[in-house]
Design an enzyme around this catalytic site. Structure first.
Site, PDB file in Angstrom:
ATOM      1  N   GLU A   1     144.707  32.248 -38.021  1.00  0.00           N
ATOM      2  CA  GLU A   1     143.467  32.457 -37.264  1.00  0.00           C
ATOM      3  C   GLU A   1     143.728  32.459 -35.760  1.00  0.00           C
ATOM      4  O   GLU A   1     143.486  31.457 -35.077  1.00  0.00           O
ATOM      5  CB  GLU A   1     142.425  31.388 -37.616  1.00  0.00           C
ATOM      6  CG  GLU A   1     141.816  31.554 -38.996  1.00  0.00           C
ATOM      7  CD  GLU A   1     140.676  30.566 -39.270  1.00  0.00           C
ATOM      8  OE1 GLU A   1     140.438  29.665 -38.428  1.00  0.00           O
ATOM      9  OE2 GLU A   1     140.033  30.700 -40.326  1.00  0.00           O
TER      10      GLU A   1
ATOM     11  N   GLU B   1     140.856  33.590 -46.444  1.00  0.00           N
ATOM     12  CA  GLU B   1     140.235  32.256 -46.395  1.00  0.00           C
ATOM     13  C   GLU B   1     138.728  32.410 -46.275  1.00  0.00           C
ATOM     14  O   GLU B   1     138.238  33.151 -45.430  1.00  0.00           O
ATOM     15  CB  GLU B   1     140.777  31.451 -45.210  1.00  0.00           C
ATOM     16  CG  GLU B   1     140.184  30.046 -45.103  1.00  0.00           C
ATOM     17  CD  GLU B   1     140.731  29.283 -43.896  1.00  0.00           C
ATOM     18  OE1 GLU B   1     141.966  29.336 -43.672  1.00  0.00           O
ATOM     19  OE2 GLU B   1     139.937  28.659 -43.168  1.00  0.00           O
TER      20      GLU B   1
END
Length: 400
Positions: A165, A254
């Protein structure tokens, strides 16, 4: 005759309903054998025959914190009882992860080798988060993925996720993330020319639209998209649709049923909207996360067995929901897995002389060994390093 036929049909329906309630979602023991080498075709994930594939599974939490839940037995249970066909091993870089303790990669290897044995796909996740720019540890990433691709590049099971991320207003696709990927991807391709590589996108892997406008040249790259049902909604779905329209391949590596913090909720109605959205677009996904942490996105309740065999009471509301969703779509006929035995059962007759056993060493890796610490013997129930014996939720079982 009509009456007999009716009775027979009712009996068949009864047996079918009983079976549904008492067997597993799928015996996925031939997933990779069935699909083989994955690749990208026209923005879609496809198998070796060019047929669309949708992977659904679980992500671990940080392996440095909750690695006890990542082992062959737990992954086998997820495959046989939940019906997963992919597992994501989330190796944090900072926060006590690989940069601080490189030995955590041994747990990644354990997950990959278990997935290969279980014939499911596995994501090796370089889990940047607080280290928001992937370039901070770019050289370490290159070394790590060189090692992983050299070890496992010949196995079609393996998927690489090279930047979990990326985040921060100064971390953009064009200036930081894409240049990073253009250095790391060739390292992998030197050892592994074919397996899928997932690349994170800006704003915690939400900005897939930016990546779609400036795509990487590698033909087997996918772009990571992450969401949490309690925080993210239609505007992000619109961004995904835009990216798909540009021919970008998207992997939801995710997502959670909670708010973006990993806690709060659970937002099951909103999660169902996302599930439907992903199914309609054939988007593969991994749910966050396989842990017993006291947060609403956790799949397990405190005290859950680290090796699987989870009862309904051991599943959180999120875990119950996600298990049901995977089971609904599992495409292989049901099986009846045998709950694993608890490897942490203490020796009923522990040795009387502690001097026979070494003292606990925080730098040593243990899997099933017995050590002496603070006046008593302890046996490791699962892989552990630097976790002191004595924590009731930890990996050590007292023997005397």
């Amino acid at each position: 005759m009509k009456k007999i036929t009716t009775i027979f049909v009712v009996l068949l329906m009864t047996v079918a309903l009983f079976s549904i309630g008492n067997t597993t979602a799928a015996d996925n023991d031939s997933v990779v054998e069935e699909h083989g080498q994955l690749s990208i075709s026209n923005g879609e994930l496809v198998n070796e025959r060019g047929e669309q594939v949708q992977l659904k599974g679980m992500s671990s939490h940080g392996l440095q914190w909750y690695g006890q839940f990542v082992n062959y037995e737990s992954m086998k249970w997820l495959r046989d009882d939940w019906g997963i066909n992919v597992f994501r091993a989330a190796m944090y870089t900072s926060s006590g992860g690989y940069i601080d303790d490189p030995s955590v990669k041994e747990k990644v290897k354990e997950a990959v080798e278990a997935a290969i044995d279980l014939d499911i796909y596995v994501i090796i996740d370089w889990h940047i988060l607080s280290d928001n720019d992937p370039n901070i540890y770019k050289e370490e990433a290159k070394d790590f993925f060189d090692e992983m691709s050299e070890l496992y590049g010949d196995y079609p099971n393996v998927i690489y996720e090279i930047a979990n991320e990326p985040n921060g207003s100064d971390v953009t696709w064009g200036n930081q993330i894409k240049p990073y990927a253009e250095e790391v991807i060739p390292i992998i391709r030197n050892n592994d020319p074919n397996n899928i590589i997932i690349v994170g996108t800006g704003t915690w892997s939400q900005d897939v639209h930016h990546a779609a406008d400036n795509q990487l040249a590698d033909p087997n790259v996918m772009y990571a998209f992450h969401f949490y049902a309690g925080t993210h909604g239609q505007n992000l779905r619109d961004q995904v649709d835009y990216a798909l329209d540009q021919g970008a391949a998207i992997f939801v590596s995710e997502w959670g049923t909670s708010a973006a913090t990993g806690d709060g909720g659970v937002f099951l109605d909103e999660a169902q909207v996302w599930i439907d959205f992903m199914d309609e677009r054939n988007l593969s996904w991994a749910n966050w996360s396989l842990t017993h942490k006291d947060e609403s996105s956790a799949a397990l309740m405190p005290g859950a067995n680290p090796t699987g065999g989870w009862t309904e009471a051991e599943l959180s509301p999120s875990g119950t929901f996600v298990r049901e969703k995977i089971r609904e779509s599992a495409s292989i006929p049901p099986s009846d897995p045998t709950p694993p035995s608890d490897p942490g059962e203490p020796d009923p007759t522990p040795p009387s002389d502690p001097g026979e056993y070494p003292a606990w060493d925080p730098n040593q890796i243990y899997t099933n060994e017995i050590v002496y610490h603070n006046g008593q013997l302890w046996q490791a129930k699962w892989w552990t390093q630097n976790q002191e014996p004595g924590d009731p939720y930890g990996p050590w079982e007292p023997l005397n």
